[in-house]
Design an enzyme around this catalytic site. Structure first.
Site, mmCIF file in Angstrom:
data_model
loop_
_atom_site.group_PDB
_atom_site.id
_atom_site.type_symbol
_atom_site.label_atom_id
_atom_site.label_comp_id
_atom_site.label_asym_id
_atom_site.label_seq_id
_atom_site.Cartn_x
_atom_site.Cartn_y
_atom_site.Cartn_z
ATOM 1 N N GLY A 46 11.373 13.807 -7.914
ATOM 2 C CA GLY A 46 12.699 13.285 -7.622
ATOM 3 C C GLY A 46 12.639 11.790 -7.401
ATOM 4 O O GLY A 46 11.577 11.247 -7.055
ATOM 5 N N GLN A 51 15.135 3.450 -4.723
ATOM 6 C CA GLN A 51 13.675 3.377 -4.892
ATOM 7 C C GLN A 51 13.290 2.474 -6.060
ATOM 8 O O GLN A 51 12.131 2.063 -6.171
ATOM 9 C CB GLN A 51 13.077 4.774 -5.119
ATOM 10 C CG GLN A 51 13.075 5.634 -3.869
ATOM 11 C CD GLN A 51 12.408 6.965 -4.135
ATOM 12 O OE1 GLN A 51 13.031 7.886 -4.632
ATOM 13 N NE2 GLN A 51 11.125 7.065 -3.831
ATOM 14 N N CYS A 89 6.264 11.186 -1.153
ATOM 15 C CA CYS A 89 7.310 10.343 -1.726
ATOM 16 C C CYS A 89 6.653 9.277 -2.605
ATOM 17 O O CYS A 89 5.624 8.707 -2.216
ATOM 18 C CB CYS A 89 8.077 9.681 -0.586
ATOM 19 S SG CYS A 89 9.358 8.545 -1.110
ATOM 20 N N LEU A 90 7.241 9.007 -3.757
ATOM 21 C CA LEU A 90 6.672 7.991 -4.658
ATOM 22 C C LEU A 90 6.651 6.611 -4.007
ATOM 23 O O LEU A 90 5.854 5.764 -4.388
ATOM 24 C CB LEU A 90 7.462 7.930 -5.970
ATOM 25 C CG LEU A 90 7.326 9.147 -6.903
ATOM 26 C CD1 LEU A 90 8.225 8.981 -8.120
ATOM 27 C CD2 LEU A 90 5.884 9.356 -7.328
ATOM 28 N N HIS A 131 15.659 15.328 0.574
ATOM 29 C CA HIS A 131 14.824 14.131 0.593
ATOM 30 C C HIS A 131 15.504 12.998 -0.184
ATOM 31 O O HIS A 131 15.584 11.860 0.304
ATOM 32 C CB HIS A 131 13.459 14.486 -0.021
ATOM 33 C CG HIS A 131 12.491 13.359 -0.144
ATOM 34 N ND1 HIS A 131 11.306 13.316 0.551
ATOM 35 C CD2 HIS A 131 12.522 12.222 -0.904
ATOM 36 C CE1 HIS A 131 10.655 12.194 0.242
ATOM 37 N NE2 HIS A 131 11.371 11.523 -0.641
ATOM 38 N N GLU A 132 16.023 13.308 -1.373
ATOM 39 C CA GLU A 132 16.630 12.257 -2.204
ATOM 40 C C GLU A 132 17.964 11.776 -1.619
ATOM 41 O O GLU A 132 18.272 10.592 -1.662
ATOM 42 C CB GLU A 132 16.822 12.747 -3.646
ATOM 43 C CG GLU A 132 15.541 13.170 -4.364
ATOM 44 C CD GLU A 132 14.392 12.178 -4.267
ATOM 45 O OE1 GLU A 132 14.637 10.964 -4.126
ATOM 46 O OE2 GLU A 132 13.239 12.631 -4.304
ATOM 47 N N HIS A 135 17.365 9.312 0.991
ATOM 48 C CA HIS A 135 17.094 7.975 0.440
ATOM 49 C C HIS A 135 18.397 7.191 0.267
ATOM 50 O O HIS A 135 18.459 6.005 0.585
ATOM 51 C CB HIS A 135 16.426 8.083 -0.939
ATOM 52 C CG HIS A 135 14.930 8.163 -0.903
ATOM 53 N ND1 HIS A 135 14.145 7.202 -0.321
ATOM 54 C CD2 HIS A 135 14.073 9.077 -1.417
ATOM 55 C CE1 HIS A 135 12.862 7.531 -0.474
ATOM 56 N NE2 HIS A 135 12.791 8.668 -1.127
#
Ligand code: ZN
Length: 153
Positions: A46, A51, A89-90, A131-132, A135
């Site tokens: 995701g 991000q 997380c990226l 999670h997204e 963000h």
């Protein structure tokens, strides 16, 4: 399409609240496509627009190659249950931690055609949705970690 640079750790873009998309322009479609390419390139499940430094309410998700999901202005409208599971997380490479999240959520959003869609997810999918969407509100998972774990790879 293009791979964009993922903002990491203390980058202020990650703390920025994203604004609602008012009109789905060709530029928005390009951002969604770049986000998907960036997510796949980095083996993520995701990605949220801030991000990659774009403060708009855009999310892409693909859990275990089940197909790409694009969400514009996503909102959680129902949530139930609670479970603690590991996530990463990226934007925080190498960090894995347990986070408590609802285990089932319903999300409303727009698709790229501007049609309202309703997505229901449980388990890992529900976790990714939460999670997204966090963000987009300028929240990152490390603030919610109840215990940090050793990364598995
Ligand atoms: Zn993340």
């Amino acid at each position: 399409m293009a791979i964009r640079i993922i903002r990491k750790k203390e980058d202020p873009a990650l703390r920025q609240r994203c604004s609602e998309v008012k009109e789905i322009t060709p530029q928005i479609i390009t951002i969604l496509e770049d986000m998907a390419e960036t997510m796949y390139h980095n083996d993520g499940v995701g990605l949220a627009a801030n991000q990659v430094g774009i403060p708009k309410q855009l999310v892409v998700i693909d859990i275990l190659d089940q197909g790409l999901l694009e969400l514009i202005n996503p909102k959680i409208v129902e949530a139930e249950g609670k479970e603690a599971e590991a996530e990463g997380c990226l934007s925080f490479p190498g960090i894995v931690g347990e986070v408590v999240r609802a285990n089932k959520v319903t999300v409303e959003a727009l698709n790229r055609e501007g049609k309202k869609i309703r997505v229901q997810g449980s388990g890992l999918f529900a976790r990714a949705l939460q999670h997204e969407i966090d963000h987009l509100e300028g929240k990152v998972f490390i603030d919610k970690v109840v215990s940090f774990l050793e990364p598995s790879d």
